[in-house]
Design a protein around this motif. Structure first.
Motif, PDB file in Angstrom:
ATOM      1  N   LEU A  57       0.855  -1.180   0.000  1.00  0.00           N
ATOM      2  CA  LEU A  57       0.000   0.000   0.000  1.00  0.00           C
ATOM      3  C   LEU A  57       0.894   1.234   0.000  1.00  0.00           C
ATOM      4  O   LEU A  57       1.850   1.322   0.775  1.00  0.00           O
ATOM      5  N   GLN A  58       0.583   2.200  -0.877  1.00  0.00           N
ATOM      6  CA  GLN A  58       1.472   3.336  -1.031  1.00  0.00           C
ATOM      7  C   GLN A  58       0.677   4.640  -1.144  1.00  0.00           C
ATOM      8  O   GLN A  58      -0.534   4.669  -0.976  1.00  0.00           O
ATOM      9  N   GLY A  59       1.396   5.704  -1.438  1.00  0.00           N
ATOM     10  CA  GLY A  59       0.764   6.992  -1.712  1.00  0.00           C
ATOM     11  C   GLY A  59       0.061   7.573  -0.504  1.00  0.00           C
ATOM     12  O   GLY A  59       0.645   7.749   0.568  1.00  0.00           O
ATOM     13  N   GLY A  60      -1.229   7.871  -0.654  1.00  0.00           N
ATOM     14  CA  GLY A  60      -1.979   8.548   0.399  1.00  0.00           C
ATOM     15  C   GLY A  60      -2.531   7.637   1.473  1.00  0.00           C
ATOM     16  O   GLY A  60      -3.334   8.090   2.315  1.00  0.00           O
ATOM     17  N   VAL A  61      -2.116   6.370   1.506  1.00  0.00           N
ATOM     18  CA  VAL A  61      -2.594   5.443   2.539  1.00  0.00           C
ATOM     19  C   VAL A  61      -2.005   5.840   3.888  1.00  0.00           C
ATOM     20  O   VAL A  61      -0.791   6.059   4.019  1.00  0.00           O
ATOM     21  N   VAL A  62      -2.862   5.929   4.904  1.00  0.00           N
ATOM     22  CA  VAL A  62      -2.430   6.333   6.247  1.00  0.00           C
ATOM     23  C   VAL A  62      -1.810   5.140   6.977  1.00  0.00           C
ATOM     24  O   VAL A  62      -2.339   4.019   6.944  1.00  0.00           O
ATOM     25  N   ILE A  63      -0.691   5.380   7.616  1.00  0.00           N
ATOM     26  CA  ILE A  63       0.000   4.344   8.397  1.00  0.00           C
ATOM     27  C   ILE A  63      -0.776   4.090   9.686  1.00  0.00           C
ATOM     28  O   ILE A  63      -1.156   5.026  10.401  1.00  0.00           O
ATOM     29  N   GLN A  64      -1.002   2.799   9.994  1.00  0.00           N
ATOM     30  CA  GLN A  64      -1.802   2.415  11.150  1.00  0.00           C
ATOM     31  C   GLN A  64      -1.015   1.466  12.062  1.00  0.00           C
ATOM     32  O   GLN A  64      -0.077   0.802  11.616  1.00  0.00           O
ATOM     33  N   PRO A  65      -1.403   1.399  13.361  1.00  0.00           N
ATOM     34  CA  PRO A  65      -0.805   0.382  14.235  1.00  0.00           C
ATOM     35  C   PRO A  65      -0.997  -1.007  13.633  1.00  0.00           C
ATOM     36  O   PRO A  65      -2.034  -1.303  13.033  1.00  0.00           O
ATOM     37  N   GLY A  66       0.030  -1.847  13.756  1.00  0.00           N
ATOM     38  CA  GLY A  66      -0.014  -3.193  13.201  1.00  0.00           C
ATOM     39  C   GLY A  66       0.536  -3.298  11.798  1.00  0.00           C
ATOM     40  O   GLY A  66       0.627  -4.404  11.252  1.00  0.00           O
ATOM     41  N   ASP A  67       0.929  -2.170  11.189  1.00  0.00           N
ATOM     42  CA  ASP A  67       1.470  -2.181   9.835  1.00  0.00           C
ATOM     43  C   ASP A  67       2.952  -2.564   9.826  1.00  0.00           C
ATOM     44  O   ASP A  67       3.703  -2.208  10.745  1.00  0.00           O
ATOM     45  N   LEU A  68       3.353  -3.244   8.766  1.00  0.00           N
ATOM     46  CA  LEU A  68       4.767  -3.480   8.482  1.00  0.00           C
ATOM     47  C   LEU A  68       5.178  -2.482   7.403  1.00  0.00           C
ATOM     48  O   LEU A  68       4.624  -2.499   6.297  1.00  0.00           O
ATOM     49  N   LEU A  69       6.122  -1.612   7.725  1.00  0.00           N
ATOM     50  CA  LEU A  69       6.555  -0.567   6.800  1.00  0.00           C
ATOM     51  C   LEU A  69       7.843  -0.980   6.104  1.00  0.00           C
ATOM     52  O   LEU A  69       8.693  -1.652   6.693  1.00  0.00           O
ATOM     53  N   TRP A  70       7.965  -0.534   4.851  1.00  0.00           N
ATOM     54  CA  TRP A  70       9.181  -0.775   4.050  1.00  0.00           C
ATOM     55  C   TRP A  70       9.641   0.528   3.448  1.00  0.00           C
ATOM     56  O   TRP A  70       8.823   1.362   3.033  1.00  0.00           O
ATOM     57  N   THR A  71      10.948   0.733   3.419  1.00  0.00           N
ATOM     58  CA  THR A  71      11.499   1.905   2.758  1.00  0.00           C
ATOM     59  C   THR A  71      12.704   1.522   1.923  1.00  0.00           C
ATOM     60  O   THR A  71      13.426   0.570   2.247  1.00  0.00           O
ATOM     61  N   ASP A  72      12.898   2.266   0.825  1.00  0.00           N
ATOM     62  CA  ASP A  72      14.060   2.139  -0.039  1.00  0.00           C
ATOM     63  C   ASP A  72      14.605   3.553  -0.205  1.00  0.00           C
ATOM     64  O   ASP A  72      13.901   4.437  -0.710  1.00  0.00           O
ATOM     65  N   PHE A  73      15.867   3.771   0.208  1.00  0.00           N
ATOM     66  CA  PHE A  73      16.395   5.129   0.333  1.00  0.00           C
ATOM     67  C   PHE A  73      17.878   5.120  -0.012  1.00  0.00           C
ATOM     68  O   PHE A  73      18.615   4.212   0.396  1.00  0.00           O
ATOM     69  N   GLY A  74      18.306   6.131  -0.788  1.00  0.00           N
ATOM     70  CA  GLY A  74      19.718   6.196  -1.148  1.00  0.00           C
ATOM     71  C   GLY A  74      20.187   7.630  -1.324  1.00  0.00           C
ATOM     72  O   GLY A  74      19.442   8.477  -1.820  1.00  0.00           O
ATOM     73  N   ILE A  75      21.413   7.899  -0.925  1.00  0.00           N
ATOM     74  CA  ILE A  75      21.999   9.231  -1.065  1.00  0.00           C
ATOM     75  C   ILE A  75      23.287   9.159  -1.875  1.00  0.00           C
ATOM     76  O   ILE A  75      23.896   8.096  -2.015  1.00  0.00           O
ATOM     77  N   THR A  76      23.672  10.321  -2.395  1.00  0.00           N
ATOM     78  CA  THR A  76      24.978  10.501  -3.013  1.00  0.00           C
ATOM     79  C   THR A  76      25.741  11.527  -2.189  1.00  0.00           C
ATOM     80  O   THR A  76      25.240  12.643  -1.979  1.00  0.00           O
ATOM     81  N   TYR A  77      26.930  11.148  -1.707  1.00  0.00           N
ATOM     82  CA  TYR A  77      27.722  12.036  -0.858  1.00  0.00           C
ATOM     83  C   TYR A  77      29.189  11.701  -1.083  1.00  0.00           C
ATOM     84  O   TYR A  77      29.569  10.534  -1.037  1.00  0.00           O
ATOM     85  N   LEU A  78      29.994  12.723  -1.336  1.00  0.00           N
ATOM     86  CA  LEU A  78      31.415  12.540  -1.629  1.00  0.00           C
ATOM     87  C   LEU A  78      31.607  11.583  -2.805  1.00  0.00           C
ATOM     88  O   LEU A  78      32.538  10.789  -2.834  1.00  0.00           O
ATOM     89  N   ARG A  79      30.681  11.655  -3.749  1.00  0.00           N
ATOM     90  CA  ARG A  79      30.668  10.881  -4.994  1.00  0.00           C
ATOM     91  C   ARG A  79      30.368   9.400  -4.803  1.00  0.00           C
ATOM     92  O   ARG A  79      30.393   8.633  -5.763  1.00  0.00           O
ATOM     93  N   LEU A  80      30.078   8.978  -3.597  1.00  0.00           N
ATOM     94  CA  LEU A  80      29.718   7.591  -3.350  1.00  0.00           C
ATOM     95  C   LEU A  80      28.227   7.506  -3.033  1.00  0.00           C
ATOM     96  O   LEU A  80      27.637   8.442  -2.497  1.00  0.00           O
ATOM     97  N   ASN A  81      27.639   6.370  -3.362  1.00  0.00           N
ATOM     98  CA  ASN A  81      26.202   6.189  -3.222  1.00  0.00           C
ATOM     99  C   ASN A  81      25.859   5.126  -2.194  1.00  0.00           C
ATOM    100  O   ASN A  81      26.628   4.180  -1.975  1.00  0.00           O
ATOM    101  N   THR A  82      24.696   5.288  -1.594  1.00  0.00           N
ATOM    102  CA  THR A  82      24.138   4.273  -0.705  1.00  0.00           C
ATOM    103  C   THR A  82      22.812   3.808  -1.287  1.00  0.00           C
ATOM    104  O   THR A  82      22.168   4.515  -2.065  1.00  0.00           O
ATOM    105  N   ASP A  83      22.376   2.628  -0.881  1.00  0.00           N
ATOM    106  CA  ASP A  83      21.104   2.075  -1.344  1.00  0.00           C
ATOM    107  C   ASP A  83      20.648   1.100  -0.265  1.00  0.00           C
ATOM    108  O   ASP A  83      21.250   0.029  -0.092  1.00  0.00           O
ATOM    109  N   THR A  84      19.611   1.476   0.469  1.00  0.00           N
ATOM    110  CA  THR A  84      19.237   0.727   1.673  1.00  0.00           C
ATOM    111  C   THR A  84      17.738   0.495   1.713  1.00  0.00           C
ATOM    112  O   THR A  84      16.957   1.405   1.441  1.00  0.00           O
TER     113      THR A  84
END
Length: 425
Positions: free
Chosen positions: A248-275
């Motif tokens: 479930l994504q977008g405007g869905v409200v987060i509720q107690p009992g939910d399992l959340l997932w995130t995918d996030f990455g930055i570029t810093y000092l020319r190196l990248n992360t992906d988590t």
């Protein structure tokens, strides 16, 4: 580097612009002085020609611009020549601007034709193999456009044209290899990404029953603006919920009992992360996540172990994928593996180990693994969660690691426990 990841790590200091530039230039000098000669000689390339145009920098040239050169100027041509006999690699630039880590080799007042100036120098050096970035398979090694190739080969003396070869392997080796200086920087860069994720998955950002998945995505973007950092892709946030199908994504409200997932990455000092991390929103009265969800993450950690055990120098990405999938299946694990190199690019140069939409051999996974490379150990396992009525849940994970040629080491640990978000302050 560590196996365990801090649960709520403090944000490391972020360098100001001048210190970042100094760091980037120091690392670039290290790469040019130590890595470049080694890989040119290993790949048997005598001379390497790289071409870029302003605002149209190809991946390799972009990685070789110093911190003050934000773009190539007009047309920039870089030439690396190995004179042999243990002599230093010549680093030459044919450009109206610049110099720095490269020696200017073109005087437009003497020879107005830039291509002819390059051809004359190559003829004088008489190399056996002249490498250019042309590759049907790898975008990282396909930076020379048709027009530039035509101009370049037309300027070369006819006897030298048969000596032009693809620089595919050389370009990939340049981009995929991490130096000691880069490796010294990477843990703090990873810690920065982990710290931002820890903020996102907390009551500081999420109020169950109020906050939507989309709001957390844009919080990430605003937080990076505050820190003076950049994402290399738009962050993802999604919800798995008992009784609901899929993510479930977008405007869905987060509720107690939910399992959340995130995918996030930055570029810093020319190196990248992906988590990718998982979090559970506690229901009122709960102090731990349901056992089935905890077991699901443990299964994924086990798949990570299986995968990284099969890393070996010279083994192809396809072979690693096949061996890891076979071992996971024998252990009764339902998995999908789609790991990739990381470093100067988020989805970096080098052999892939599976794709989410292709769990069999792929041409992009045919190349061998090399030592001193960084990886996104990206995969998932699926499990039926008893507390959710046997619902099939997707336990995605992604952590960045370094392969030293013998073993895989997580750069700033990996998630081994679900992040818990209280349902009330």
């Amino acid at each position: 580097m560590s196996e365990s990841e801090a649960a709520a790590p403090a944000l490391p200091p972020i360098l100001p612009a001048r210190a970042r530039a100094d760091t980037e230039n120091r690392i670039l000098a290290e790469r040019l002085e130590t890595l470049l000669p080694a890989i040119m000689r290993e790949e048997g390339i005598d001379l390497w020609v790289l071409v870029a145009r302003e605002y149209f920098e190809e991946p390799v040239v972009a990685s070789m611009l110093d911190a003050e050169s934000l773009h190539a100027r007009r047309r920039t041509i870089l030439v690396f020549h190995d004179p042999g006999a243990g002599k230093p690699i010549e680093r030459l630039t044919f450009s109206r601007y610049g110099g720095g880590l490269f020696t200017p080799a073109w005087d437009p007042a003497t020879q107005p034709d830039q291509w002819q100036a390059v051809a004359d120098l190559i003829a004088a050096r008489d190399p056996a193999r002249i490498a250019v970035n042309i590759s049907e398979l790898h975008q990282f090694a396909d930076g020379m456009t048709v027009s530039q190739y035509d101009r370049f080969t037309a300027a070369l003396p006819a006897p030298l044209r048969p000596r032009v070869v693809s620089a595919e392997r050389l370009a990939i080796r340049w981009l995929e290899t991490r130096t000691p200086g880069e490796l010294a920087l990477y843990p703090a860069i990873m810690r920065t990404a982990h710290a931002v994720i820890a903020e996102a998955f907390s009551r500081k950002v999420i109020t169950p029953g109020v906050t939507t998945a989309e709001q957390v995505q844009w919080w990430y973007r605003d937080r990076l603006l505050e820190l003076g950092l950049e994402p290399w892709f738009h962050p993802s946030v999604a919800i798995q919920r008992q009784g609901a199908k899929g993510m479930l994504q977008g405007g869905v409200v987060i509720q107690p009992g939910d399992l959340l997932w995130t995918d996030f990455g930055i570029t810093y000092l020319r190196l990248n992360t992906d988590t990718q991390h998982l979090a559970y929103v506690l229901k009122p009265g709960e102090t731990v996540a349901p056992a089935g969800l905890r077991q699901g993450l443990a299964n994924t950690n086990r798949v990570q172990d299986i995968l990284t055990r099969h890393f070996a120098v010279g083994r192809s990405g396809n072979a690693v994928l096949a061996a890891a999938r076979a071992e996971a299946a024998a252990a009764g694990l339902d998995v999908s593996i789609y790991s990739h190199p990381i470093g100067l690019h988020g989805h970096g140069a080098g052999p892939s180990i599976g794709f989410w939409d292709n769990q069999t051999a792929d041409p992009r996974g045919a190349a061998p693994l090399h030592a001193n490379t960084a990886w996104s150990i990206e995969l998932t396992s699926y499990a039926a969660v008893p507390e959710w009525g046997g619902q099939r849940v997707d336990f995605r994970a992604e952590e960045n690691a370094f392969f030293d040629g013998t073993a895989v080491h997580y750069i700033d640990g990996r998630q081994r426990a679900l992040t818990l978000i209280p349902s009330s302050p």
